[in-house]
Design a protein around this motif. Structure first.
Motif, mmCIF file in Angstrom:
data_model
loop_
_atom_site.group_PDB
_atom_site.id
_atom_site.type_symbol
_atom_site.label_atom_id
_atom_site.label_comp_id
_atom_site.label_asym_id
_atom_site.label_seq_id
_atom_site.Cartn_x
_atom_site.Cartn_y
_atom_site.Cartn_z
ATOM 1 N N ALA A 1 0.833 -1.210 0.000
ATOM 2 C CA ALA A 1 0.000 0.000 0.000
ATOM 3 C C ALA A 1 0.861 1.251 0.000
ATOM 4 C CB ALA A 1 -0.918 -0.023 1.226
ATOM 5 N N ALA A 2 1.996 1.181 0.698
ATOM 6 C CA ALA A 2 2.890 2.351 0.735
ATOM 7 C C ALA A 2 3.561 2.590 -0.612
ATOM 8 C CB ALA A 2 3.945 2.151 1.823
ATOM 9 N N ARG A 3 3.708 1.543 -1.373
ATOM 10 C CA ARG A 3 4.430 1.673 -2.641
ATOM 11 C C ARG A 3 3.522 1.795 -3.857
ATOM 12 N NH1 ARG A 3 8.807 -2.518 -4.009
ATOM 13 N NH2 ARG A 3 8.882 -1.132 -5.791
ATOM 14 N N ILE A 4 2.230 1.689 -3.669
ATOM 15 C CA ILE A 4 1.354 1.595 -4.832
ATOM 16 C C ILE A 4 1.392 2.863 -5.682
ATOM 17 C CG2 ILE A 4 -0.739 2.370 -3.650
ATOM 18 C CD1 ILE A 4 -2.246 0.304 -5.345
ATOM 19 N N VAL A 5 1.589 4.006 -5.032
ATOM 20 C CA VAL A 5 1.617 5.245 -5.830
ATOM 21 C C VAL A 5 2.861 5.294 -6.712
ATOM 22 C CG1 VAL A 5 0.206 6.627 -4.286
ATOM 23 C CG2 VAL A 5 2.652 6.463 -3.887
ATOM 24 N N THR A 6 3.879 4.545 -6.339
ATOM 25 C CA THR A 6 5.063 4.465 -7.203
ATOM 26 C C THR A 6 4.885 3.376 -8.257
ATOM 27 O OG1 THR A 6 6.356 5.050 -5.287
ATOM 28 C CG2 THR A 6 7.566 4.233 -7.182
ATOM 29 N N GLN A 7 4.368 2.264 -7.810
ATOM 30 C CA GLN A 7 4.226 1.132 -8.740
ATOM 31 C C GLN A 7 3.201 1.419 -9.822
ATOM 32 O OE1 GLN A 7 6.599 -0.870 -8.462
ATOM 33 N NE2 GLN A 7 6.148 -2.595 -7.153
ATOM 34 N N ARG A 8 2.118 2.029 -9.440
ATOM 35 C CA ARG A 8 1.044 2.258 -10.411
ATOM 36 C C ARG A 8 0.548 3.690 -10.251
ATOM 37 N NH1 ARG A 8 -1.751 -1.923 -9.020
ATOM 38 N NH2 ARG A 8 -0.502 -3.349 -10.252
ATOM 39 N N PRO A 9 1.338 4.632 -10.711
ATOM 40 C CA PRO A 9 0.974 6.035 -10.492
ATOM 41 C C PRO A 9 -0.247 6.434 -11.321
ATOM 42 C CG PRO A 9 2.952 5.871 -11.841
ATOM 43 C CD PRO A 9 2.575 4.489 -11.479
ATOM 44 N N SER A 10 -1.350 6.580 -10.653
ATOM 45 C CA SER A 10 -2.582 7.017 -11.329
ATOM 46 C C SER A 10 -3.512 7.582 -10.276
ATOM 47 C CB SER A 10 -3.250 5.845 -12.060
ATOM 48 O OG SER A 10 -3.737 4.911 -11.128
ATOM 49 N N ILE A 11 -4.552 8.209 -10.752
ATOM 50 C CA ILE A 11 -5.511 8.804 -9.834
ATOM 51 C C ILE A 11 -6.214 7.717 -9.016
ATOM 52 C CG2 ILE A 11 -7.342 8.800 -11.581
ATOM 53 C CD1 ILE A 11 -6.788 11.523 -8.918
ATOM 54 N N PHE A 12 -6.373 6.553 -9.630
ATOM 55 C CA PHE A 12 -7.052 5.456 -8.919
ATOM 56 C C PHE A 12 -6.198 4.939 -7.751
ATOM 57 C CE2 PHE A 12 -8.826 5.253 -13.244
ATOM 58 C CZ PHE A 12 -10.145 5.497 -12.923
ATOM 59 N N SER A 13 -4.908 4.966 -7.938
ATOM 60 C CA SER A 13 -4.041 4.557 -6.833
ATOM 61 C C SER A 13 -4.154 5.546 -5.677
ATOM 62 C CB SER A 13 -2.594 4.476 -7.313
ATOM 63 O OG SER A 13 -2.475 3.531 -8.342
ATOM 64 N N MET A 14 -4.246 6.810 -6.022
ATOM 65 C CA MET A 14 -4.407 7.820 -4.968
ATOM 66 C C MET A 14 -5.728 7.603 -4.225
ATOM 67 S SD MET A 14 -1.757 9.787 -5.096
ATOM 68 C CE MET A 14 -2.303 11.239 -4.265
ATOM 69 N N ILE A 15 -6.773 7.350 -4.988
ATOM 70 C CA ILE A 15 -8.080 7.105 -4.356
ATOM 71 C C ILE A 15 -8.010 5.851 -3.475
ATOM 72 C CG2 ILE A 15 -10.481 6.444 -4.853
ATOM 73 C CD1 ILE A 15 -10.268 8.173 -7.393
ATOM 74 N N PHE A 16 -7.314 4.849 -3.986
ATOM 75 C CA PHE A 16 -7.160 3.596 -3.227
ATOM 76 C C PHE A 16 -6.512 3.876 -1.875
ATOM 77 C CE2 PHE A 16 -4.772 -0.174 -2.042
ATOM 78 C CZ PHE A 16 -5.639 -1.223 -2.302
ATOM 79 N N VAL A 17 -5.428 4.626 -1.884
ATOM 80 C CA VAL A 17 -4.692 4.885 -0.641
ATOM 81 C C VAL A 17 -5.522 5.756 0.304
ATOM 82 C CG1 VAL A 17 -2.646 5.996 0.324
ATOM 83 C CG2 VAL A 17 -2.435 4.572 -1.704
#
Lengths: 249, 716, 212
Positions: free
Chosen positions: C132-148
């Motif tokens: 979860a901490a790395r998802i914005v790096t692994q999959r940089p998208s608006i959906f990842s931001m919403i996910f976090v």
């Protein structure tokens, strides 16, 4: 109610057959892009050329339950992959978390070997039951990802939260992981941990994208028709309920 | 390497791309789009000077008869020419003649006027040799060679002075090849008028095509090439030997050769537009198929040589296979695909746009290259993809058996190459160390803080959540248990995995405690192999103070195999899970069907399992006689709550009450008294907050790093 | 004879599979409860047998690993654990002479299997926090931001503070019972359609996962 169920099933089957024959007459290959499957094709090709092994995790979906459908999709993809990779140095390896699925996975690989005239090379251990509970399945699968020169992990089936352990092993061993599950918590976990996650019903589109046959494409079109019908029905019924609520004091 | 059941995949990509019009819309030719052979006819065959298409010289040998006939007509209009002239367009004919004469004049000037050049000497010698050979032929009746180069050589070496050789100079056997367009046209022709009519008929279809195209373009209909020929005095140029089915005996050759010439080396009549094809009984689809085969390169289409059709030529029993091969007419004046591929892009584009605009739009753009130096480009030949085709491999050959000697040889060969094909031993994969370190750091932090919370539980304990905030689904469960009477049977389904027993036991401890307080009788069941053992252990570990539990008065129905199907079977007949004797004794003696339970409680972390209970068991909980329904409640993991909640929220309810996660258990314990949830509550909150901090800090750090690296890349 | 059987194995398998599937389907939509009970009984026995086959498959794989590699300590431990558990459970459940002072199957489950799997659950928790901490790096998208962001809000609402505050409860209800439930329903409908399609493909014989 039972007759309604029967009508729905017949309609679904009829529409599938309609699209199947239509697809044989005209090219209906209008599938939206799912990059994960394109990358899977490339990964399989690279693995064959590279002489490495592909690990297909079919999951722990009980064949006698609705979760078995996702396992069937996993077996379809296993078959497609085994057809092209079985004559390589390291044929694909299938792992399951269910006894019945283990038998089916072995049978699928065996048939592919026979089709390729490689029956003497077939080994039953290419289809393995690595554990009979979710976490024991994950625990049994993790070491194989490290040991058996696996270059790609394909997780197609029913996985719960234990999928994080398998994807974690794939990431640590720097192997690519494509994953899809019918389990919703599993999907949330795969979204965060897999390289190429399949969301929702993308899982069931695997056969169509891997050229498993025109019926796979026909069933996708049928699903779309029914999906839009359900969406329309939900909207209409919601509006009717809303109006009734407003009118009724 | 790969196999496919899809015929499209059998073709290489470049070929399938070319053939996409034929493959994808091939049926439409026959059905929808009304295939128009005129449109598909290449421009060069319609004599359109704008096409600029030139037949390569190397292809001269492959020029079919009908094209040779065209050449012949051309030669009759402008006079005999060398082969080089044929490749020049109509407009340049005069200039070309001047050009050739200039060269000749220059050549003659250099060599000396009136002198015969060595080449001419050679030509004359050569022709003399042919004459001599011909005379011998007449005497000895030598076999006829179909690929006799004399014809071509004669054209090739013909000088303007020799272009119209006297009739007597031409060998008779050459004059017997009129339809090929070679040799003496002044040969003895019995039906000259018929021959001319035949020639005009042959040119009619071309003229019609050209006129039609001109009319479509709005241009005035130009004179057909045949018309100026009418101005040419008759008899100046040779007439073409008319084709007749009955061989005409001239007496100059043996009878069998006469027959051969007139029946085998005929100019097949070109199928004239669609009428002939339609008349031949071809359907649109068959026509399309014929043309598709023509589109294939020779090496691909050789196995399926196009059927010449009924209009191709009459039967010629005396023809040899070589003759048939030479005379095989090309049905359609259509470019093969490999030739289309090397045509100028503009030509291809214009044709495609003119003919199939819709199909062109429908075609997907080429896949974009994603890796390597060609990244970003489209329509590049793939380096790696499509090497392997997914599909059905060919079947094994039945009845393929080896003899003993063959087997020995095969074994020998196998042993020789065995070492070559031995695969390299697998290597153990390396672990990415930085990731591993970070994982260890996170693990140590979580463990340290959680253990610290346990260790400090005597001095620092969080209070349970306030009961005022208890959600209604929790209250519903409490109400249902309160309604139970002493001795009521409660089915407790233990459907969780050992790994999640910590959360599920904390969530359900208060419920079980409440049941025991109500003196309810508990019956365990599970569709998980470990479920019966886990249920037993849960009761024995946490409620051994209760006599009912410690004396094992509760029943355990054990493991129900078969997943959802097994669950349905269990709900249909609960007595199948145990031997009949067990159902005759307490605590099961009161139970006949599943409707005899007072409450069904399902403990699970899996939303799919919860769904199976709702779908397979819940419909059978209603007593058909009384109409009363046994309530079903669930204790689920926090991860499953969003999926199970709708079954509670719906009307009528399929799930009568719901407890989710440690939080739900904690709420329940505010009613029944502290239990496992209370024990874990502090550590649970500490771990939750710490995980939240790690995720937030990590996300912000990664986001900032991404932004900074993006900025630096932008600057560079 | 062997060749004969081999030639007819696939078609026979297909006929059996399709027939069984169609009959089972009919028992769901037609009043054929008796027939359904018979089929379900057979299925349950088959499933239990498959479980045993799965155990033997597991055993075979690890026996082979031990044979091929003497250092396969994990496989050796697994084989020993499997044999011990099997013998202990068999003796304890079906014979009367298993001594009480010896640890039985309950003990093995409570003190070996549950801790081991709980430890794996702990590893998974660490993995998820890390992912979860790395998802914005692994999959940089608006959906990842919403996910976090959704993840963080839900976690806050699950704490003591969130449960005791009206705001926390409202947010929790909105996300869990509103957005998450609605989205989950939508995905489940898609999954259900996919399940129906997969089942019908098998019933119509287009998919033959049984090797036919």
């Amino acid at each position: 109610m039972t007759s309604f169920k029967l009508i729905m099933i017949m309609a679904f089957a009829g529409l599938m057959l309609f699209y199947y024959f239509l697809g044989k007459r005209r090219n209906l290959r209008h599938l939206r892009d799912i990059p994960a499957f394109y990358r899977l094709r490339g990964t399989v090709e690279l693995a064959v050329e590279d002489g490495t092994r592909i690990h297909v995790a079919v999951g722990r979906g009980d064949v006698l339950s609705p979760q078995g459908a996702s396992a069937m999709v996993g077996l379809s993809l296993l078959r497609q992959i085994a057809r092209v990779a079985s004559d390589s140095d390291h044929p694909p390896l299938a792992t399951t978390g269910d006894g019945l699925l283990g038998i089916l996975a072995q049978d699928t690989i065996r048939v592919c070997f026979e089709e390729l005239n490689l029956a003497p090379n077939y080994e039953p251990t290419l289809g393995r039951v690595t554990g009979l509970t979710p976490f024991s399945y994950a625990a049994g699968t993790m070491p194989m990802i490290f040991d058996d020169a696996i270059s790609a992990n394909l997780m197609i089936g029913s996985f719960g939260s234990e999928a994080a352990l398998i994807t974690s092993a794939g990431e640590r061993s720097q192997t690519k992981t494509l994953a899809g599950t019918d389990n919703l918590p599993g999907q949330a976990i795969l979204y965060a941990t897999a390289h190429d996650p399949l969301i929702g019903e993308e899982l069931y589109a695997g056969g169509a994208y891997m050229d498993a046959g025109p019926m796979h494409e026909a069933s996708l079109h049928t699903q779309d028709v029914f999906r839009w019908a359900i969406i329309g029905l939900v909207i209409i019924l919601s509006l009717v309920g809303l109006i009734q609520g407003l009118v009724t004091p | 390497m790969g196999f496919t059941d899809d015929s499209d995949n059998d073709l290489p990509d470049w070929l399938s791309d070319l053939g996409s019009d034929q493959g994808d819309e091939g049926i439409e030719y026959g059905e929808d789009s009304a295939f128009d052979p005129e449109e598909d006819k290449p421009e060069w065959i319609t004599n359109d000077p704008s096409s600029g298409f030139e037949l390569p010289e190397e292809d001269e040998e492959e020029v079919p008869d009908w094209l040779a006939g065209l050449r012949e007509q051309h030669s009759t209009s402008t006079g005999p020419k060398t082969d080089a002239d044929i490749f020049l367009s109509d407009d340049d004919d005069l200039d070309d003649q001047d050009w050739l004469e200039n060269i000749r004049d220059q050549y003659v000037g250099e060599e000396g006027e009136g002198e015969i050049s060595p080449e001419e000497e050679l030509d004359i010698d050569f022709l003399d040799t042919i004459q001599a050979l011909k005379a011998e032929d007449e005497q000895e009746e030598p076999p006829v060679s179909d690929d006799e180069p004399t014809v071509r050589l004669q054209d090739y070496f013909a000088s303007p002075e020799e272009e119209m050789p006297a009739k007597e100079d031409t060998p008779d056997w050459i004059s017997g090849l009129p339809s090929m367009g070679f040799g003496d046209r002044d040969a003895d022709q019995p039906g000259e008028d018929e021959a001319q009519a035949e020639e005009e008929a042959d040119t009619d279809w071309l003229r019609k095509i050209r006129d039609q195209e001109a009319a479509e373009r709005g241009e005035p209909v130009e004179e057909s090439p045949g018309e100026p020929e009418s101005d040419i005095p008759e008899g100046r140029y040779p007439k073409e030997q008319p084709f007749s089915e009955t061989p005409e005996v001239t007496g100059s050759l043996p009878a069998w050769m006469e027959t051969l010439q007139t029946s085998g080396l005929v100019l097949p009549s070109e199928p004239d537009t669609d009428e002939e094809l339609a008349g031949a009984g071809y359907s649109d689809e068959e026509i399309s198929t014929l043309f598709e085969q023509d589109d294939l390169p020779d090496w691909l289409g050789s196995d399926s040589a196009p059927d010449t059709g009924p209009s191709a030529e009459p039967s010629a029993p005396s023809r040899t296979p070589e003759q048939e091969e030479d005379e095989k007419p090309i049905e359609r004046a259509e470019l093969p695909s490999w030739l289309q591929a090397i045509r100028p892009v503009e030509a291809v584009t214009s044709v495609a746009e003119d003919h199939l605009p819709d199909e062109q739009e429908a075609l997907p753009s080429g896949e974009q290259e994603r890796v390597g130096p060609l990244s970003g480009l489209r329509d590049v030949l793939p380096a790696e993809p499509h090497i392997i085709h997914f599909g059905t491999p060919p079947r094994a050959i039945p009845g393929f058996e080896l003899t003993e000697i063959q087997r020995q040889h095969a074994d020998l060969l196998k042993s020789m190459v065995g070492t070559e094909s031995a695969s390299a031993p697998t290597k153990r994969r390396t672990v990415a160390n930085p990731q591993q370190i970070l994982r260890w750091v996170i693990a140590i932090l979580l463990l340290a803080f959680t253990f610290a919370a346990f260790w400090l539980s005597n001095s620092f304990t969080l209070m349970l959540p306030k009961p005022e905030g208890m959600p209604p689904e929790n209250l519903a469960v409490i109400s249902l248990v309160n309604e139970l009477s002493a001795g009521d049977q409660v089915l407790l389904a233990v459907e969780y995995q050992p790994g999640l027993s910590g959360e599920l036991e904390a969530a359900s401890a208060a419920l079980v405690q409440h049941l025991l307080l109500q003196d309810a009788r508990i019956v365990l069941v599970s569709t998980q192999p470990t479920g019966p053992g886990l249920g037993d252990a849960f009761l024995q570990e946490n409620f051994k103070g209760d006599d009912y539990i410690s004396s094992r008065q509760y029943a355990n129905l054990g493991y129900v195999s078969g997943g959802s199907a097994g669950l349905l079977n269990f709900a249909s007949d609960i007595r199948q899970t145990k031997a009949d004797m067990a159902w005759d004794q307490p605590p099961l003696s009161d139970l006949q069907t599943i409707q005899d339970f007072a409450l069904v409680a399902v403990l699970t972390e899996d939303p799919d399992t919860a769904r199976s209970w709702v779908e397979q068991v819940q419909p059978l909980l209603e007593n058909p006689l009384t109409g009363q329904e046994v309530p079903m409640v669930m204790v689920v993991s926090a991860q499953a709550e969003p999926l199970v909640y709708p079954y509670y929220y719906t009307d009528p309810q399929q799930v009568a009450g719901l407890i989710s996660g440690i939080g739900g258990g904690a709420y329940y314990e505010t009613v029944t008294g502290p239990s496992i949830a209370q024990h874990f509550w502090t550590a649970y909150n500490v771990g939750l907050v710490l995980a939240m901090i790690i995720i937030a800090v990590g996300s912000i750090y990664n986001l900032t790093r991404n932004s900074l690296s993006g900025l630096s890349k932008g600057r560079s | 004879m062997k060749k004969f059987i081999s030639n007819f194995r696939a078609p026979l398998g297909m006929i059996f599979a399709i027939s069984a599937g169609l009959i089972m389907l009919m028992t769901y939509v037609l009043p054929l409860d008796g027939l359904r009970a018979i089929i379900l009984n057979i299925v349950m026995i088959g499933a239990a047998a498959a479980l045993v086959i799965g155990v033997f498959n597991l055993l075979a794989v690890h026996v082979k690993r031990v044979e091929e590699d003497n250092k396969a300590l994990g496989s050796l431990v697994l084989i020993l654990a499997l044999v011990i558990t099997f013998v202990v459970t068999l003796l304890q459940e079906y014979t009367g002479f298993y001594p009480d002072w010896l640890p039985g199957s309950d003990w093995l489950l409570t003190y070996i299997q549950v801790p081991v799997e709980s430890a794996l659950m702990g590893v998974m928790a660490v993995t998820l926090v890390y992912a979860a901490a790395r998802i914005v790096t692994q999959r940089p998208s608006i959906f990842s931001m919403i996910f976090v962001l959704t993840l963080l809000v839900t976690m806050i609402a699950s704490t003591q503070f969130g449960m005791d505050s009206n705001l926390g409860q409202s947010v929790q209800t909105f996300i869990s019972h509103g957005l998450a439930s609605g989205g989950a329903r939508g995905i489940i409908i898609g999954v259900a359609l996919g399940t129906i399609a997969t089942g019908l493909r098998i019933l119509m014989g287009f998919d033959r996962p049984y090797g036919g």
